[in-house]
Enzyme design. Structure first.
Site, PDB file in Angstrom:
ATOM      1  CE1 TYR A 399      64.812  42.697  55.199  1.00 12.70           C
ATOM      2  CE2 TYR A 399      66.405  40.910  55.276  1.00 12.70           C
ATOM      3  CZ  TYR A 399      65.671  41.881  55.911  1.00 12.70           C
ATOM      4  OH  TYR A 399      65.800  42.043  57.272  1.00 12.70           O
ATOM      5  CD  GLU A 400      60.232  40.522  53.882  1.00 11.87           C
ATOM      6  OE1 GLU A 400      59.331  40.331  53.043  1.00 11.87           O
ATOM      7  OE2 GLU A 400      60.447  39.769  54.836  1.00 11.87           O
ATOM      8  N   GLY A 401      61.104  43.343  49.036  1.00 13.84           N
ATOM      9  CA  GLY A 401      60.806  44.374  48.042  1.00 13.84           C
ATOM     10  C   GLY A 401      61.712  45.564  48.273  1.00 13.84           C
TER      11      GLY A 401
END
Length: 582
Positions: A399-401
């Site tokens: 997550y978050e890239g």
């Protein structure tokens, strides 16, 4: 190879020797910041952890009650401006609170999705009317926020979203159609930041209330974070007033990517909380578990694991709070309520945001894996605490890239911000300069090494940009190798600065901190040398002068250090105190 002070921004650490007094460290938290942290820690220990089993049973009514209780303790309003019911605090304060709440990653995910990606798009991109309408209720916990970007066919490639927004016949509403996936708080949130394409191509953010017609799917059955709600969202002619467009039509990418940078820069502190928890469990177990007539904490290979976890906790804290301090310092120099200025600032530090996201998530993955190994067979059992930590940690690299995307962001942003530094001629000069002389101090050799490693990273990125040209964007492997060098440089230098500050203040832990930096630098130099070897080979195949290989090899090399003895000192200090002490 220096950048004028007045133009310094994110990425400047590669070309400037950063001194200890220029770096914020965790030891410098103010009493007010620590007070908020203590409030959050007490809330988690007394009110959340005792009822955590109910969260894992998907009692979302309880989650909402806990979020409401958090609001009563001011924990939902930290980054909301005072005029809208918030406290308007800095990133350091918010991150330190997040570090305490991360003792339960599931609830940490729920509250983080609300206070960060669920609220900050409105803080920085909302109109005055939108802020007045929603922010006080988000601050009070009467509304719970969520962020809906990912779709079944668009994860890392967010701009490939298929969700559409069509202006209705009345001209006063948009009709949203499509599907979103992996939405944290998706089962119970009230207000969503949803991204859709207006007229099929204008990527745009919208503020969408659940009552406008959002339908949540079932809660996903996940590997970890199973005490947080993660669902799909179904959008079938969801009727959204035109005044709920967030920001500018066609500029949704600015909302999406800059808000993700805010998440990344704060994620490091939460990840390090997980490292310290895993280490705490491992130390306690290693002192109690006996084999061959002795506690397993007495064995060298167990000490090696404990020391490795402590080193990562120390370096990760140094990196995280350094980045937070740098961003806060720039924001404090102007108006923190100027959304456009704040966005320019966080975008300028995109390199540091990605560095911290990648490094701390991978350090957490390593630490929980080693904790399971310390527990042996018991580590594989749900009767013991590290099994859940192992599962919860896995998502942090996604997550978050994803870490792959963040690795590509690092060289891409450096090339965009400092194009004159990364030419073939600049690369040749960088790699041909004489090595800088080592100055005095207990970490003199480490400072000299990090200066050399910076030259390797800068020189190789310059050669890569020249040799590949436009094709560099597709040469992901070499970009990732260079990114890994840049990440290690930032990690080493952050650790050096923190340890030097501790030494200057006569901190009784300075000796152990110095040991941690010496060991980390030695280990990181091996990784830098390996990455440089692969990068040079690829560049020579692209026509770069083969003679640079020898120079890179010399610069990337680090003299041998007795890291075994240093690790034992760190481990013995851990075992004596029974806890992480840095």
């Amino acid at each position: 190879m220096s950048i004028p002070t007045q133009t310094m921004t994110g990425g400047q650490f590669l070309t400037t020797a950063v001194q200890a007094d220029e770096v914020f460290t965790r030891e410098e938290l103010t009493e007010e910041q620590r007070m908020f942290g203590r409030t959050a820690a007490e809330f988690m220990q007394k009110e959340v952890l005792p009822v955590a089993p109910r969260l894992y049973e998907h009692d979302w009514t309880l989650t909402r009650q806990l979020l409401k209780r958090a609001s009563e303790l001011d924990l939902l309003r930290l980054e909301i401006p005072p005029e809208y019911g918030g406290l308007g605090l800095d990133l350091i304060s918010a991150s330190y609170v997040g570090e305490q709440i991360a003792v339960n990653p599931s609830f940490g995910g729920s509250i983080g999705a609300h206070t960060s990606i669920g609220t900050l798009p409105l803080v920085y991109f909302g109109t005055e009317e939108q802020k007045a309408r929603y922010l006080p209720r988000l601050a009070s916990g009467d509304l719970i926020g969520a962020y809906a970007l990912t779709e079944p066919q668009s994860g890392s490639d967010a701009l490939a979203a298929r969700t559409t927004a069509t202006l209705a016949a009345d001209g006063r509403h948009y009709l949203l159609n499509g599907q979103k996936m992996w939405i944290t708080n998706g089962g119970f949130a009230d207000l969503f930041t949803i991204f859709a394409k207006v007229d099929g191509d204008k990527f745009t953010a919208f503020l969408v209330e659940r009552a406008m017609g959002i339908v949540s799917g079932r809660d996903e059955i996940k590997l970890g974070l199973d005490g947080s709600s993660t669902t799909a969202l179904m959008l079938d002619n969801v009727k959204v007033p035109v005044e709920n467009v967030l920001g500018t039509i066609g500029q949704g990418h600015k909302v999406a990517f800059n808000i993700l940078n805010f998440g990344r820069v704060k994620l490091g502190a939460r990840n390090m909380s997980g490292v310290k928890q895993a280490l705490g469990h491992a130390v306690k177990y290693a002192k109690e578990r006996r084999q061959f007539g002795r506690a397993i904490a007495e064995f060298g290979l167990i000490k090696q694991k404990l020391a490795g976890m402590a080193i990562r906790a120390f370096i990760g804290d140094a990196m995280s709070y350094r980045a937070l301090g740098d961003v806060d310092r720039v924001l404090d120099a102007g108006d923190r309520n100027d959304g456009a200025r704040v966005m320019r600032t966080i975008e300028g530090f995109a390199v540091e945001c990605s560095i911290n996201k990648v490094w701390t998530s991978e350090a957490l993955a390593w630490a929980v894996d080693e904790a399971v190994q310390v527990f042996g067979g018991n580590g594989y059992s749900r009767e013991f605490p590290v099994e859940r930590a192992y599962r919860d940690a896995r998502i942090t690299r996604i997550y978050e890239g994803t870490n792959e995307i963040n690795r590509l962001i690092i060289p891409t942003r450096l090339l965009k911000q400092w194009p004159d530094l990364f030419t073939a001629e600049a690369a040749r000069r960088t790699l041909s300069d004489a090595p800088a002389a080592a100055r005095g101090g207990p970490l003199a050799h480490e400072r000299a090494y990090v200066a050399q490693a910076k030259r390797v990273a800068v020189g190789l990125l310059g050669h890569a940009a020249s040799a590949y040209g436009e094709r560099l964007k597709d040469a992901q492997e070499i970009q990732a190798q260079i990114a890994d060098m840049v990440i290690e440089v930032y990690a080493i230098e952050s650790g050096i600065a923190r340890a030097e500050k501790m030494t200057a203040r006569a901190d009784h832990r300075a000796g152990i901190a110095t040991d941690a930096v010496v060991v980390y630098t030695s280990d990181a130099s091996d990784r830098i040398a390996a990455a440089a070897k692969q990068a040079v080979a690829a560049l020579v195949a692209q026509g770069v002068d083969p003679s640079c290989a020898g120079t890179v090899q010399r610069l990337a090399a680090c003299p041998p250090t007795d890291t075994i003895t240093a690790r034992r000192r760190i481990a013995d200090a851990l075992i004596d105190t029974g806890r992480y002490m840095l």
